[in-house]
Write an enzyme that holds these catalytic residues in place. Structure first.
Site, mmCIF file in Angstrom:
data_model
loop_
_atom_site.group_PDB
_atom_site.id
_atom_site.type_symbol
_atom_site.label_atom_id
_atom_site.label_comp_id
_atom_site.label_asym_id
_atom_site.label_seq_id
_atom_site.Cartn_x
_atom_site.Cartn_y
_atom_site.Cartn_z
ATOM 1 N N ASP A 44 0.869 -1.171 0.000
ATOM 2 C CA ASP A 44 0.000 0.000 0.000
ATOM 3 C C ASP A 44 0.911 1.228 0.000
ATOM 4 O OD1 ASP A 44 -2.412 1.543 0.308
ATOM 5 O OD2 ASP A 44 -1.854 1.790 2.407
ATOM 6 N N ASP B 277 0.125 5.019 1.007
ATOM 7 C CA ASP B 277 0.048 5.901 2.172
ATOM 8 C C ASP B 277 0.048 5.075 3.455
ATOM 9 O OD1 ASP B 277 -0.964 8.790 0.964
ATOM 10 O OD2 ASP B 277 -1.710 7.090 -0.180
#
Length: 231
Positions: A13, A15
């Site tokens: 992922d 952020d």
């Protein structure tokens, strides 16, 4: 425990897992609040909501906004972020760069699967000089469905030329783990990311949780396990 299945790909992922984007997201939100004449939220209040996206941050800052006003604020927030704050203070999390090098040195590959839209993801990945290193970058609008649906994960595996069972996905939100599990990848929760106690990460069903990127190393082939404690 590390998988017995040889891994070929590590997906992250964006952020709160690969990169610490919270300072810039917070700065853009503060700028919006100042424009609107409301008190700015402290960083500590905003940080653990960043992985939930721009809409969640605007709801946090403007809880009474609805309908057209909310949408206007949301778009203004995203534009402020894109134009002025996209990569001012954003950095890879400590230890992540050497982990990426370990992955690359072993002849493995890595990529990104995020719900951030491509018009924000792509310039950020370029600004961080990662665009030629990531084998795949899947944004929230790359496929018709986004996480927690497995479609983005499956496309990332296809572009990385690996089977889901040969892939490890690392994320800091429940939808990350849901998407990885649905796609058939191995999953790790990045506890160093944007998670607070209320999110109950232990209940998400990941294979394991990590407190630092260096704890991903045991999941890699033995030859790539170089020390990163000094990073």
């Amino acid at each position: 425990m590390p998988s017995r299945e040889p891994l070929r790909t590590v997906l992250f992922d964006l952020d709160g897992t690969l990169a610490d984007t919270a300072p810039d997201m917070h700065a853009a939100l503060v700028a919006l609040q100042r424009e609107q004449g409301v008190p700015a939220l402290p960083f500590e209040t905003v940080r653990n909501q960043v992985s939930n996206g721009g809409a969640a941050l605007v709801r946090l800052a403007f809880p009474d906004a609805e309908g057209d006003r909310f949408e206007t604020l949301r778009l203004r927030f995203l534009n402020l972020y894109a134009e002025h704050y996209l990569c001012l203070e954003t950095r890879l999390f400590p230890g992540m760069e050497t982990l990426l090098q370990a992955i690359e040195n072993q002849g493995l590959n890595w990529g990104i699967v995020t719900n951030k839209p491509a018009w924000l993801t792509d310039p950020l990945v370029r600004a961080m000089d990662l665009h030629q290193r990531a084998v795949t970058v899947i944004s929230g609008d790359t496929t018709p469905q986004r996480k927690p649906h497995p479609m983005p994960m499956l496309l990332a595996c296809e572009q990385a030329a690996c089977q889901p069972a040969e892939c490890l996905y690392v994320g800091d939100a429940e939808r990350d783990i849901q998407a990885g599990r649905a796609a058939g990848t191995h999953t790790l929760v990045a506890l160093y990311g944007y998670i607070d106690d209320a999110q109950a990460a232990a209940t998400w069903g990941a294979d394991a949780a990590i407190d630092h990127p260096e704890q991903i190393l045991p999941w890699l082939p033995a030859e790539s396990r170089v020390g990163i404690a000094s990073q």
